[in-house]
Write a protein that holds these residues in place. Sequence first.
Motif, mmCIF file in Angstrom:
data_model
loop_
_atom_site.group_PDB
_atom_site.id
_atom_site.type_symbol
_atom_site.label_atom_id
_atom_site.label_comp_id
_atom_site.label_asym_id
_atom_site.label_seq_id
_atom_site.Cartn_x
_atom_site.Cartn_y
_atom_site.Cartn_z
ATOM 1 N N VAL A 154 0.857 -1.188 0.000
ATOM 2 C CA VAL A 154 0.000 0.000 0.000
ATOM 3 C C VAL A 154 0.890 1.234 0.000
ATOM 4 N N THR A 155 0.777 2.040 -1.040
ATOM 5 C CA THR A 155 1.637 3.207 -1.191
ATOM 6 C C THR A 155 0.941 4.520 -0.849
ATOM 7 N N VAL B 123 -0.617 2.460 5.104
ATOM 8 C CA VAL B 123 0.359 2.839 4.097
ATOM 9 C C VAL B 123 1.731 2.293 4.512
ATOM 10 N N GLY B 124 2.413 1.666 3.581
ATOM 11 C CA GLY B 124 3.711 1.067 3.861
ATOM 12 C C GLY B 124 3.637 -0.415 4.136
ATOM 13 N N GLY B 125 2.417 -0.926 4.379
ATOM 14 C CA GLY B 125 2.254 -2.343 4.658
ATOM 15 C C GLY B 125 2.202 -3.173 3.378
ATOM 16 N N GLU C 280 -9.851 4.596 0.070
ATOM 17 C CA GLU C 280 -9.306 4.073 -1.186
ATOM 18 C C GLU C 280 -7.795 3.965 -1.049
ATOM 19 N N PHE C 281 -7.257 2.786 -1.366
ATOM 20 C CA PHE C 281 -5.842 2.499 -1.175
ATOM 21 C C PHE C 281 -5.166 2.260 -2.519
ATOM 22 N N ALA C 282 -4.020 2.895 -2.717
ATOM 23 C CA ALA C 282 -3.203 2.627 -3.898
ATOM 24 C C ALA C 282 -2.294 1.447 -3.566
ATOM 25 N N MET D 110 -2.913 -0.354 -8.544
ATOM 26 C CA MET D 110 -4.358 -0.501 -8.611
ATOM 27 C C MET D 110 -4.991 0.161 -7.397
ATOM 28 N N ALA D 111 -6.302 0.431 -7.493
ATOM 29 C CA ALA D 111 -7.050 1.002 -6.370
ATOM 30 C C ALA D 111 -7.853 -0.102 -5.702
#
Length: 315
Positions: free
Chosen positions: A155-156, A224-226, A172-174, A195-196
């Motif tokens: 996850v960025t 984020v970062g995981g 919403e996760f990138a 992807m989302a």
Amino acid sequence: MSLRRYTLLLVPIFLLTASVTTALRSQKNSTHPPASPPPVSEVSELDVPIADFNALEPADANERAKRRARGKRHNLRDKNLNPEDVARFALRENDNSPNPPIPSGKKRISTQQSAPHINNHDYSPPVVAGAITDHTPPETALPTHISDTVVIGAVTDANAYLSEDKTDVYSEFAVQVEEVLKSSKDAKVATGTEMAALRPGGGVRFPSGKVRKFLIDGRSLPRVGGRYALFLKYDDAAQAFYIVTGYELRNGKVFPLDGIPRYGSENHPFASYGKYINADEAAFLEDVRRAIVNPPQPAPGGYPIVPSNPGGGVR
């Protein structure tokens, strides 16, 4: 076919209590060291994406259309509600006011009567619903049978958005895709692409500046970062994948996003995810690959998937 509705339990967490909660957990852990690292759910509740209640729409026409489409997927589903009724269900910055009136034909259900600061919310999500009773069929730990895609990725970025009618918030996760374990011919995902991935829940910053967080009890949000193994369901209307469930892959171990909520029992439908707490990553991924080849059988009574058109029938 009539629309199946699921009542979600939203847990508000205030920023003012975050430091106190963290301190109490630290004190408890120092006195009674855990046998394994804490579940991701205990970490991510205090660090979720935040949406501004009065956020402006994007200037870019394509982005604006995308946000409107996805926002509609989280609106209240009953087309018989008038604007005044919908407004009563809008997210609020405090829970000091009485519960809004329940429109005719609706019913709120709470299975956690003893839990403090818990609001019920009359909302049916676009994909896998958050079952909250011990009598609901159990969810499958590796739901490959209902997942269009299964990926491993990092996850960025993460952002939260309000539904169009401001009655709900979703995140919403990138995700930077590292490996595709299962792919769908209708919604392809390629290794090395971004992807989302969407999931109900997130934080809301109100005009006063207060931030309140709304989470589905028992379902956490990625951080984020995981790095995660994500089971994903594609939604045509949103033109995006929703997270059915997921597991963080950290230091060779596995930690589920979902699990028994704070006030749930061992018979809770999310109990199956506990099987993989602190599991070996390699062994877990081998189980996932086997479950893709030989998918599990649906739970008795059918797995609680919508999606549905806003106010319409099940597709």
